[in-house]
Design an enzyme around this catalytic site. Structure first.
Site, mmCIF file in Angstrom:
data_model
loop_
_atom_site.group_PDB
_atom_site.id
_atom_site.type_symbol
_atom_site.label_atom_id
_atom_site.label_comp_id
_atom_site.label_asym_id
_atom_site.label_seq_id
_atom_site.Cartn_x
_atom_site.Cartn_y
_atom_site.Cartn_z
ATOM 1 C CG ASP A 194 44.836 37.280 31.977
ATOM 2 O OD1 ASP A 194 45.970 37.355 31.478
ATOM 3 O OD2 ASP A 194 44.610 36.743 33.083
ATOM 4 N NE ARG A 251 37.962 45.453 40.310
ATOM 5 C CZ ARG A 251 38.827 45.796 39.390
ATOM 6 N NH1 ARG A 251 38.520 46.696 38.465
ATOM 7 N NH2 ARG A 251 40.019 45.241 39.365
ATOM 8 C CG ASP A 261 39.051 43.098 42.124
ATOM 9 O OD1 ASP A 261 38.625 43.864 43.007
ATOM 10 O OD2 ASP A 261 40.174 43.204 41.620
ATOM 11 C CB SER A 313 47.600 40.945 38.955
ATOM 12 O OG SER A 313 46.979 41.303 40.150
#
Lengths: 396, 396, 396, 396
Positions: free
Chosen positions: A15, A94, A123, A179
């Site tokens: 990605d 994050r 996220d 994912s």
């Protein structure tokens, strides 16, 4: 002419590789930034891949020590747990990653940052609130929310085709229908509604295949954070905590900030052990009423961090208060880990108000049991008055 | 001449047998009352023993159904847990027992009730607040707080001597250095600071000796309470839930209402499974924000019940609110139980807002990812302003 | 032979004068201690009276500065208000007085402290919890809870007789049917259920008799506490803040810690003005979400202080957190005071995130109104899902 | 061809008149909807104006009774107050207005609703969350967030020009530099940072010009809502409560949901009187601990309503719980209103646990003051242990 420079949070995967090339195509200079927070990754290969795809610069940053010191310990101190179950392993990674990203953006004079997070998840929020908080004038490019991008890449097939066309190495194995996000504290999978295959897990063994004898650990806390023990040293050294037992696996449906319920599978072996051990030491050493107030602040902290507000005035305030509450959370906890279970064997502390003599049924000491009569009767004043008014009726 | 009639909460053991005789000696007519809440006890033998010791009347009351319906289910609905660990198995039994006790006292025209709880514990408070709330004019005799009693019986030896002298059957085995409380939900031991012997447990097997294959259960909820399943039927039938795995054992130091920290060992197999299953179903079916408010009410509930305020206006209020929150908590949870661990396998509900299509990364549907940009930017307004004022500095 | 030395909190009035003599009669050496916290009192006369009644020593201590600095300011920072109405003027005076009392007791080697608070009130608790917290081994003599005392002195008549017999000066005026407590912040009267006479008040004028033009004040805060202004200087100088308007009078029924509802009349002119001014400055300068959390801590603080827990680990913790929240509460508030009313005219601060341009309807600036659409739509995701499930019906 | 039908919340003023015409210009069929919630307006004239501007239909709806019953009373029960000051007069009007708007939209088969709220305010959110909650598939047109609209109408001048061009009657007086919102409960002005002119207020007199004698009212509550009294009858009859005193005026800076601080001036005479009277009756009649929990729920309610979540599962839940808490809030409060001040004179209730005898200093009754010693000593156990550990040092 360049539209400007963008610092892309690059993972090395399909990605973000496509995003890297697409951003260049759109006219941006792209700086690839890859954070090492303990995930299982070949960072050299990723660096070379980014360079080969045309990144102007590549930053591979080792954030493991700061992830442990500045993000994991405060979460352990807070007994942070979202909706009573999720230990926030992704949520705290994050802001750690995004903080370095905007630092690089400022240093490199980049007006843009980009990430590959999707448009329905948490996220994106955690990344972007951190960026806006620390670099208010930054512009954010989130391709999965840009129609030109998401209309072009409607499925994995489109990404594969694009990769092939632009010389992006294509993974040999077909993509699994989930994912994944990994760091030294945990791994998260986002799945649909089916049972996960039992070989999905990486950091833990299936409970049924785990050793049949427990691992016994001793964990030492100082001011609520980890002091020593193999577990901590490994973590501080950036080694993902893998345990030979199935500890810390959960399968939950959780409530995203965006208002949806979603299903996730988590694997947080070290965090789970630390959670239980810290909780034990905290209640052992902390005054009951301080802990009641701190419990509420811990719930605040967990919600704020889950929702992406690590860098906010309120989260900063709450972290300060929680750290204050931890001043006496000091001592050692003995833990037994077996299959999927964490069992506390015992604890000791130089700072606990636990007083074996005071609580003993055989020693009276300073304590006068008659005082308890008064205590109870005064507590009953209000209840008797209520009875008088309500005429409480029996129901049995 | 009699000083009056006292209803004594009688267990059949040495302590309350001595209290029975001592109360008679003091000039009271004694009615013995023995509640069956699922503990392992020979109730007929206990009845005969009380009669032989001179009880004017003996009531053996089967409270198992009302204990499950009126006390366990509301606690499950509340996800009641004191200080994040203790499932309140003893705390909820006390008001159940004491309610029937004052009902008998009223019926029999007794002005007094008595119990054998010690003067440093929580149970005296739970018993007595219930009594005062439901029978405000009652007089309470708590021998362990009456100097004439506790000065006479300074240790087990004194009780044994007294028993022998008054024809009270004396237990053959020497007393273990702990006290125990059991009901169909759990067993509690109060210990000093040593590790408990591994054969102390009654309701569970040692994890290491448990079967190496998991038990898989399905638990069905309706309005947050148990609907069917073997587990529930057994509980409702008053059978203590024993499981062949070491689930629900904890070793904790907790904070008593009286202000001391004390150590307890608990064994709550069924309650632990229900706690996890209900939590899962609740978050699956309940709106996120309703649950946040309900979580706070559940903490209130837990503290109130632990401290003995089951029969109080505030606990009644909180139970009402929590019950309201459970209207849609309906569905089935699949649970795997292995050794000491409870793992949720999955869940289904006719009333969950979980929407697989809405949350899917592949289906866009009604959801416009661009909205998330606005959502994030508006959430960042406040953070940017804070940055402007504070000049947030980087620390890495 | 002396039973020991007792430090008595002495007010100079009839009750504590009788207590002083009675304690001597019981065989104690009595040290009289009179705290000056700004009440209207002839301290020299009181000292002489105590000496003449046989006090071994007399301490008259000026606590006004520490009362303002250590008790009033933290309460202003907390926006402390019990049950949304009472500004805690008496509650915060008690720990201030009792702290010095136990300091004297320790210095003088006294094992006892005594006070004249009644057995149904809050003040006994506030005094004694402070004493126990700061001098755990102290013995407390509370004559109004000692049967020998309260059975002897069943009414004012008994005190008057005792006074006459022991040469204690007797007040000329008959006692009013209420008790009063005064300090530089406020006056409290405890009354029965009748309307108080309008001339009962000392610190304020009746609103109807107040000037018909407002007083306009400017109050300056630094870290949430008072910096300058006539009001503060007077308070810090220990002068009770009297205002020519009827500001700060309330007539309430409140809930005592002991479980009763009681009626009180309060007069807190300066505290009321400070409360409103500080609230204004706090919301002006503090982040919204920090303030939400701080609001909860302020409620905790108010309940703790009302209940007598100023010197407790939890209140210490809460004060620390609240002080932290005040770091930017800096600026000036303009206040108009008229009759019974406080009206905020305006405010200014060097540290407020208030941003006139950002909020302006005419200036768009950095703010993109389209973002609000996304913000609202994402907030609606959850509501739409709920509607889908509930089939929300119209009721109009 | 029409783009579809839109129901526009029409006020009769310049802005929404321009919006009406502009929407037609854009190709929509426009239904004008004007809600009567007690504001001072010529509804007939407004109806004719809308018809003359080309509205396909005009609905003038009298919502005064439901505004009082379904929105004001629940807010009074909640003691709803945002950030300790704002009584939510505008916040509760929005869901009331929008609910009818989507009802009309559904009835008329309109896919769109529109409003004239600006893009930085709270009202857009309150309108739209209500619409989405009750009519999830509705499309919302908010012209002040549509670039084609807001770029065309950059200031009042552009609106005036457009009005003149399209035959929209133009107000003779120049527009004041503030916006205003009125209903029978209150008026709100949004201003910049200057002092408002003293003649801005409509519902109250300037305190200085108010009568110098107080108005004395008696307010009766039943289940926490208003039962009778002139004040209530007028409100229920839809008459705005105007009082000849300056009661209920505030000048505040508040925190919008959108993250900005903004300044507002409010005038809420009746709401202010009700707030104080209800608070008094609530504490008089409600158990202390129920009220503590209810206070937290009231804060939740206030934030939810302010932020636009009246129609949300959590607000519905909270309203249910608060209503439950009000069952015994019954009785009469005597209130004196003078200049800007509300002073409670007294209260009476058939359901208060207030017990003059219990609380009396002269009557001992059932209450044994010695119990207070035990109560205090047990409360001190924890504090003494803390002292032992911390070695609490004196600071004076």
């Amino acid at each position: 002419m360049s539209k400007g420079t963008v610092v892309l949070a690059y993972s090395g995967g399909l990605d973000t590789s496509c995003i890297l090339v697409w951003l260049k195509e759109q006219g941006y200079d792209v700086i690839a930034y890859l954070a090492n927070i303990g995930q299982d990754e070949d960072f050299d290969a990723a660096r070379k891949k980014a360079e080969s795809l045309g990144a102007k610069k590549v930053f591979v940053e080792d954030l493991r020590a700061e992830f442990v010191e500045e993000f994991i310990w405060p979460s352990v101190q807070a007994n942070a747990i979202y909706e009573d179950r999720y230990l926030l392993g992704t949520s705290i990674a994050r802001p750690c990653i995004a903080r370095r990203q905007v630092l690089i953006a400022r240093q490199e004079g980049a007006q843009y940052v980009a990430h590959g997070a999707t448009g329905k998840g948490n996220d994106q929020i955690r990344f972007e609130l951190t960026c806006y908080a620390l670099y208010p004038s930054v512009q954010i490019l989130a391709p999965w929310r840009i129609p030109e991008f998401y209309n072009r890449f409607k499925g994995r097939k489109d990404l594969m085709d694009y990769a092939q066309k632009h010389g992006i190495p294509v993974p040999a194995t077909p993509k699994a229908p989930w994912s994944m996000d990994a760091n030294l504290m945990h791994i998260r999978w986002v799945l649909g509604h089916n049972h996960p295959p039992s070989d999905i897990f990486c950091m833990t063994k299936n409970p049924e295949d785990s050793p049949s004898a427990p691992d016994v650990l001793e964990i030492e806390f100082s001011k609520g954070a980890g002091l020593s023990s193999a577990l901590f040293r490994r973590a501080a050294g950036g080694v993902a905590i893998k345990v030979p037992h199935g500890v810390g696996r959960i399968d939950i449906v959780e409530n995203r900030f965006i208002g949806m319920k979603c299903r996730g599978i988590y694997e947080t072996p070290g965090g789970t052990i630390l959670y239980h051990a810290h909780l034990d030491m905290e209640i052992f050493t902390m005054d009951r009423e301080v802990r009641r107030i701190k419990q509420g602040l811990g719930i605040n902290f967990s919600e704020l961090v889950y929702n992406g507000f690590w860098y906010s005035p309120e989260c900063e305030f709450v972290r300060h208060c929680i750290a204050k509450s931890q001043e006496n959370v000091e001592g050692k906890v003995q833990v037994s880990v077996l299959k999927g279970h964490v069992y506390i064997l015992g604890r000791e502390s130089p700072k606990s108000p636990y007083n074996e003599e005071l609580v003993s049924m055989d020693v009276q000491g300073d304590y006068n049991p008659c005082d308890a009569s008064g205590f109870i009767k005064i507590n009953a004043v209000r209840l008797k008055e209520y009875n008088r008014l309500q005429n409480y009726s029996f129901r049995s």
